[in-house]
Scaffold this motif. Structure first.
Motif, mmCIF file in Angstrom:
data_model
loop_
_atom_site.group_PDB
_atom_site.id
_atom_site.type_symbol
_atom_site.label_atom_id
_atom_site.label_comp_id
_atom_site.label_asym_id
_atom_site.label_seq_id
_atom_site.Cartn_x
_atom_site.Cartn_y
_atom_site.Cartn_z
ATOM 1 N N SER A 113 -46.417 64.292 26.241
ATOM 2 C CA SER A 113 -46.412 63.390 27.393
ATOM 3 C C SER A 113 -45.973 64.129 28.656
ATOM 4 O O SER A 113 -46.450 63.834 29.751
ATOM 5 N N GLY A 114 -45.093 65.116 28.523
ATOM 6 C CA GLY A 114 -44.702 65.926 29.669
ATOM 7 C C GLY A 114 -45.879 66.708 30.225
ATOM 8 O O GLY A 114 -46.068 66.799 31.441
ATOM 9 N N ALA A 115 -46.680 67.274 29.336
ATOM 10 C CA ALA A 115 -47.861 68.024 29.771
ATOM 11 C C ALA A 115 -48.855 67.106 30.487
ATOM 12 O O ALA A 115 -49.416 67.475 31.526
ATOM 13 N N VAL A 116 -49.050 65.908 29.965
ATOM 14 C CA VAL A 116 -49.956 64.948 30.601
ATOM 15 C C VAL A 116 -49.439 64.581 31.988
ATOM 16 O O VAL A 116 -50.195 64.508 32.964
ATOM 17 N N ARG A 117 -48.127 64.355 32.125
ATOM 18 C CA ARG A 117 -47.558 64.004 33.427
ATOM 19 C C ARG A 117 -47.700 65.138 34.436
ATOM 20 O O ARG A 117 -47.915 64.891 35.620
ATOM 21 N N GLY A 129 -46.373 62.360 43.518
ATOM 22 C CA GLY A 129 -46.724 63.209 42.389
ATOM 23 C C GLY A 129 -45.611 64.160 42.003
ATOM 24 O O GLY A 129 -45.501 64.560 40.839
ATOM 25 N N TRP A 130 -44.763 64.510 42.964
ATOM 26 C CA TRP A 130 -43.640 65.406 42.657
ATOM 27 C C TRP A 130 -42.692 64.766 41.644
ATOM 28 O O TRP A 130 -42.089 65.464 40.841
ATOM 29 N N ALA A 134 -41.722 66.467 38.141
ATOM 30 C CA ALA A 134 -40.334 66.619 37.672
ATOM 31 C C ALA A 134 -40.147 65.939 36.316
ATOM 32 O O ALA A 134 -39.525 66.499 35.403
ATOM 33 N N SER A 135 -40.719 64.755 36.166
ATOM 34 C CA SER A 135 -40.620 64.030 34.905
ATOM 35 C C SER A 135 -41.294 64.799 33.774
ATOM 36 O O SER A 135 -40.775 64.876 32.648
ATOM 37 N N GLY A 136 -42.439 65.400 34.052
ATOM 38 C CA GLY A 136 -43.145 66.181 33.041
ATOM 39 C C GLY A 136 -42.370 67.419 32.633
ATOM 40 O O GLY A 136 -42.282 67.740 31.443
#
Length: 189
Positions: A113-117, A129-130, A134-136
């Protein structure tokens, strides 16, 4: 004709809503702090409870497969119900071992899910988007940290996540209660 509630028509409900929200928040925070005291026990309890829920869901799905008025999808419903029940039985019968497997799945999910974000951050850069970026990055880092300590992390990660979630959710409830109380005091008498 528009409906305009008067102060008298909702004052009791508003008084209860702010302190009720704060009470729920306090209970969540106390429960979260209690779980932080023993994250291994919290992990085992969480795995056991998830197992019970899966057993109930599996039984309901199997029942639904046989109770449906038509047989379309019977095999799929039956297999899904049996899969739920088997997974639930594994969690209930050995929560320690099952929590290790759950932690592995959780870590891999965080990384995916981090990669997708991160990919979405580029597409949605103009709409904060930043924050997605950061979340990803945090999601991938958390997944890698969990994997680096796996399988030992399987005994404490789920309990830690549940405890932190309870504390943060409790803080939200208390913030909501404070906001409701503030808005209540702002209404002219």
């Amino acid at each position: 004709m528009t409906f305009r509630p008067t102060l008298e028509s909702h004052s009791g409900a508003e008084n209860q809503s702010w302190w009720g929200a704060m009470l729920v928040g306090a209970i969540f925070i106390v429960a979260g702090l209690f779980l932080l005291g023993d994250v291994v026990a919290a992990t085992l309890i969480s795995a056991f409870v998830i197992g019970i829920v899966l057993l109930i869901a599996g039984a309901a799905e199997v029942f639904q497969a046989f109770a449906a008025p038509h047989w379309r999808g019977f095999v799929v419903r039956l297999l899904i119900g049996l899969l739920y029940a088997v997974c639930g039985l594994m969690l209930v019968s050995d929560p320690a071992r099952a929590s290790v497997v759950l932690t592995l799945v959780f870590a891999l999910s965080l990384i995916a899910s981090g990669a997708v974000r991160i990919v979405q951050a580029v597409e949605y850069w103009q709409w904060y988007g930043w924050l997605l970026l950061a979340s990803g990055i945090v999601g991938i880092a958390a997944g890698l940290v969990i994997l680096s300590k796996w399988p030992a992390s399987g005994l404490w990660v789920l309990g830690l996540v549940v405890a932190i979630d309870l504390v943060l959710h409790g803080l939200w409830w208390i913030s909501l209660g404070g906001r409701l109380r503030h808005e209540r005091s702002a209404i002219p008498a």
